[in-house]
Each structure stands twice: as structure tokens, then as C-alpha cells.
Motif scaffolding. Structure first.
Motif, PDB file in Angstrom:
ATOM      1  N   PRO A   1     -17.389  -5.223  -8.602  1.00 26.63           N
ATOM      2  CA  PRO A   1     -18.341  -4.909  -7.534  1.00 26.63           C
ATOM      3  C   PRO A   1     -19.130  -3.636  -7.849  1.00 26.63           C
ATOM      4  O   PRO A   1     -18.632  -2.723  -8.512  1.00 26.63           O
TER       5      PRO A   1
ATOM      6  N   ASP B   1       0.844  -1.197   0.000  1.00 24.43           N
ATOM      7  CA  ASP B   1       0.000   0.000   0.000  1.00 24.43           C
ATOM      8  C   ASP B   1       0.880   1.249   0.000  1.00 24.43           C
ATOM      9  O   ASP B   1       1.995   1.241   0.544  1.00 24.43           O
TER      10      ASP B   1
ATOM     11  N   THR C   1     -16.767   1.890   1.935  1.00 22.09           N
ATOM     12  CA  THR C   1     -15.392   1.918   2.444  1.00 22.09           C
ATOM     13  C   THR C   1     -14.960   3.391   2.465  1.00 22.09           C
ATOM     14  O   THR C   1     -15.728   4.274   2.076  1.00 22.09           O
TER      15      THR C   1
HETATM   16  N1  LIG Z   1     -15.770   0.468  -2.404  1.00 21.33           N
HETATM   17  C1  LIG Z   1     -16.450   0.380  -3.535  1.00 21.33           C
HETATM   18  O1  LIG Z   1     -17.637   0.777  -3.618  1.00 21.33           O
HETATM   19  C2  LIG Z   1     -15.849  -0.263  -4.748  1.00 21.33           C
HETATM   20  C3  LIG Z   1     -16.704  -0.700  -5.773  1.00 21.33           C
HETATM   21  C4  LIG Z   1     -16.128  -1.267  -6.920  1.00 21.33           C
HETATM   22  C5  LIG Z   1     -14.778  -1.383  -7.018  1.00 21.33           C
HETATM   23  N2  LIG Z   1     -13.966  -0.950  -6.007  1.00 21.33           N
HETATM   24  C6  LIG Z   1     -12.535  -1.070  -6.170  1.00 21.33           C
HETATM   25  O2  LIG Z   1     -11.997  -1.836  -5.111  1.00 21.33           O
HETATM   26  C7  LIG Z   1     -10.664  -1.434  -4.865  1.00 21.33           C
HETATM   27  C8  LIG Z   1     -10.477  -1.132  -3.376  1.00 21.33           C
HETATM   28  O3  LIG Z   1     -11.369  -0.086  -3.028  1.00 21.33           O
HETATM   29  P1  LIG Z   1     -11.720   0.287  -1.516  1.00 21.33           P
HETATM   30  O4  LIG Z   1     -13.150   0.628  -1.508  1.00 21.33           O
HETATM   31  O5  LIG Z   1     -11.195  -0.735  -0.599  1.00 21.33           O
HETATM   32  O6  LIG Z   1     -10.915   1.667  -1.393  1.00 21.33           O
HETATM   33  P2  LIG Z   1     -10.083   2.287  -0.153  1.00 21.33           P
HETATM   34  O7  LIG Z   1      -9.880   3.722  -0.487  1.00 21.33           O
HETATM   35  O8  LIG Z   1     -10.755   1.917   1.120  1.00 21.33           O
HETATM   36  O9  LIG Z   1      -8.680   1.504  -0.227  1.00 21.33           O
HETATM   37  C9  LIG Z   1      -7.827   1.649  -1.337  1.00 21.33           C
HETATM   38  C10 LIG Z   1      -6.403   1.446  -0.901  1.00 21.33           C
HETATM   39  O10 LIG Z   1      -5.547   1.622  -2.053  1.00 21.33           O
HETATM   40  C11 LIG Z   1      -4.400   2.334  -1.649  1.00 21.33           C
HETATM   41  N3  LIG Z   1      -3.795   3.026  -2.786  1.00 21.33           N
HETATM   42  C12 LIG Z   1      -4.280   4.093  -3.464  1.00 21.33           C
HETATM   43  N4  LIG Z   1      -3.407   4.482  -4.391  1.00 21.33           N
HETATM   44  C13 LIG Z   1      -2.341   3.653  -4.313  1.00 21.33           C
HETATM   45  C14 LIG Z   1      -1.120   3.557  -5.013  1.00 21.33           C
HETATM   46  N5  LIG Z   1      -0.792   4.427  -5.985  1.00 21.33           N
HETATM   47  N6  LIG Z   1      -0.265   2.563  -4.681  1.00 21.33           N
HETATM   48  C15 LIG Z   1      -0.566   1.698  -3.682  1.00 21.33           C
HETATM   49  N7  LIG Z   1      -1.696   1.748  -2.975  1.00 21.33           N
HETATM   50  C16 LIG Z   1      -2.586   2.719  -3.293  1.00 21.33           C
HETATM   51  C17 LIG Z   1      -4.899   3.323  -0.604  1.00 21.33           C
HETATM   52  O11 LIG Z   1      -3.847   3.805   0.227  1.00 21.33           O
HETATM   53  C18 LIG Z   1      -5.929   2.479   0.143  1.00 21.33           C
HETATM   54  O12 LIG Z   1      -5.371   1.825   1.267  1.00 21.33           O
HETATM   55  C19 LIG Z   1     -10.389  -0.229  -5.761  1.00 21.33           C
HETATM   56  O13 LIG Z   1      -9.733  -0.654  -6.943  1.00 21.33           O
HETATM   57  C20 LIG Z   1     -11.788   0.248  -6.095  1.00 21.33           C
HETATM   58  O14 LIG Z   1     -11.847   0.949  -7.310  1.00 21.33           O
HETATM   59  C21 LIG Z   1     -14.480  -0.410  -4.865  1.00 21.33           C
END
Ligand SMILES: NC(=O)c1ccc[n+]([C@@H]2O[C@H](COP(=O)([O-])OP(=O)(O)OC[C@H]3O[C@@H](n4cnc5c(N)ncnc54)[C@H](O)[C@@H]3O)[C@@H](O)[C@H]2O)c1
Length: 241
Positions: free
Chosen positions: A178, A37, A183
């Protein structure tokens, strides 16, 4: 789930949210987890066999993280390419160019670089699982989120392409799309956008991180043997294709 116990699984963006839920689900199956991360402070607060501060948009950072992880823990059995951002919500014509490019860098180029790092080892060992966390936005195209939708459509294409490149090996590459899951990602979006996303889900609720984690764990397992380059929906009925 067969084949997970003892495997080393790298989860990018694993310090919180979906990545951390996936880590906990895989640990319950006996996996050893390496969390990668960019947020060093968040990473320091969570337990895992291995933790690496890495920026997935930086090829050298990704390669160095892989070298440290493998030196300490051996070969990577699975990669969950999960790190992502939504970027702000704007109409396309109003979208700041730098913010648009940043979303593509993290959500698309970051997945490319993470896969690029682990694939040679997986190909050489003729074993591995790659799970890309895409989004229903990549299938449907969310208004006010053109960068995110384009990046997520991009990783769906990447999954299909890489799946075919590796189809004659025992490396399987699949992605999950998803719908909205509560989150910290929600903080990046306008409240109206979050409400709109919920209104599009026929089940009438947000998904749970554990529901995405269950699917991701299955896709890391030996249960996935005749499926590659596929898109697994997890959207409460929003995208029934
Ligand atoms: N939460 C949702 O509704 C949802 C829905 C569909 C898809 N997603 C996808 O799921 C994945 C996780 O999302 P989440 O909801 O857990 O988000 P989140 O913001 O809770 O966590 C994302 C994590 O990625 C890390 N991150 C960001 N940029 C980074 C980089 N350049 N290098 C390394 N780490 C990095 C952040 O520090 C964070 O810890 C993402 O790809 C998101 O697009 C989320």
C-alpha cells in the motif's frame, strides 16, 4: 469470496488500523478472526472470536499465541502478517541505531517469526493463505525512512522466497504494497513526511483502509490459486509495477 467462510484467520497488529479493517472485511465473509497485537489495551476494546497479546519480535511469544489460538479454535487457515511500525524519520547518517534495529525487528523479523510459526501446520494440512502487508516504500525506497524501506523490501523478498518454498503445496503466499493510508501509524512520522507521501500518489488522495482490506480478503480466498510469491500494488498509481 470462496473459501473464507469458517476459516480461522490470524491477523497480527489487528487491534487497529489496517489490521482491524482487514478483520472486519473477513468477518463479513464469515471468517473467524484471531487478533494478535502487542497493545493489550487496544486489543481489549475490539471484538473478535480470539484475541492474543503477542509481541511478534519474540519467537516464544508468537509460538505461545499460536498454541493458545489453535487450542481454542482449531487450525489456522490464513495468516495476515500486518503488525508494523514506521520508526522516526531521519536521514540515514542521523538515524539512531536502536530505532533502526527496532524497525527491522518488528517489520521484518516479526513477519519471519509469524510465518515460521504457522507454516508447519499449513504444510501438514496442505492448505493455507499467507498475506504480508508490505509497503510501497519497499519498492520505491522512501527518503528519511531507510529502516522502514529496507524492512518492507525485506518482506517482499521473504514473500517471494516462501511462495516458492510452498509452491508445490496448496499454501499461497502473497504480499500487498500500500501507499499511505490514514491510520494511527501517521503519528509516528513527521508531518512533512506524510505530506510528501501524499504528493507522490497520482490519485491525489490517501488510500482507504477498506481498499487494502478488500485486496487482503481476496488474497485469503480460494480465488488465489495460481498466484504465489506475488506483490499486489495498492498505491493509487504510485508504483505501476
Ligand atoms: N497506514 C499506512 O499508510 C501504511 C502504508 C503501507 C503499509 N502499511 C503497513 O500496514 C501495516 C499496518 O499499519 P497501520 O497503518 O494499520 O498501523 P497502526 O499503527 O494503526 O497499527 C499497527 C498495529 O501493530 C501493532 N504492533 C506494533 N508492534 C507490534 C509488535 N511488536 N507485536 C505485535 N503487534 C505490534 C500495534 O500495536 C498496532 O495495533 C504495517 O505493517 C504498516 O507498515 C501501512
Amino acid at each position: 469470496m470462496k473459501g473464507i467462510s469458517g476459516q480461522l484467520v490470524v491477523i497480527t497488529g489487528g487491534a487497529r488500523g489496517l489490521g482491524l479493517a482487514i478483520a472486519r472485511r473477513l468477518e463479513a465473509e464469515g471468517a473467524r478472526i484471531s487478533l494478535w497485537d502487542a497493545d493489550a489495551a487496544a486489543l481489549a476494546q475490539v471484538a473478535a472470536a480470539d484475541r492474543q497479546v503477542v509481541d511478534v519480535t519474540d519467537a516464544a511469544s508468537v509460538e505461545a499465541a499460536l498454541a493458545r489460538t489453535e487450542a481454542a479454535h482449531g487450525p489456522v487457515g490464513a495468516l495476515v502478517a500486518n503488525a508494523g511500525i514506521t520508526g522516526p524519520n531521519h536521514r540515514l547518517e542521523d538515524y539512531p541505531v536502536d530505532a533502526w534495529r527496532r524497525v527491522i525487528e518488528v517489520d521484518l523479523v516479526g513477519v519471519f517469526l509469524s510465518c515460521r510459526a504457522v507454516v508447519p501446520g499449513m504444510r501438514a494440512r496442505d492448505a493455507g493463505r499467507i498475506v504480508v502487508i508490505a509497503s510501497v516504500a519497499g519498492k520505491e525506497g522512501n527518503p528519511m525512512a531507510s529502516a522502514y524501506s529496507a524492512a518492507k523490501a525485506g518482506v517482499i523478498g521473504l514473500t517471494k522466497s516462501l511462495g516458492k518454498e510452498l509452491a508445490e503445496t496448496n499454501v499461497r503466499v502473497n504480499c500487498i504494497t500500500p501507499a499511505a493510508v490514514e491510520t494511527e501509524l501517521f503519528r509516528q512520522m513527521a508531518p512533512e513526511q506524510v505530506a510528501w507521501m501524499k504528493s507522490k500518489i497520482p490519485m491525489g488522495r490517501f488510500g482507504l483502509a477498506e481498499e487494502v482490506a478488500e485486496m487482503a480478503a481476496f488474497l485469503c480466498s480460494d480465488g488465489v490459486s495460481f498466484t504465489t510469491g506475488a506483490v499486489f500494488d495498492c498505491s493509487g498509481g504510485r508504483a505501476t509495477y
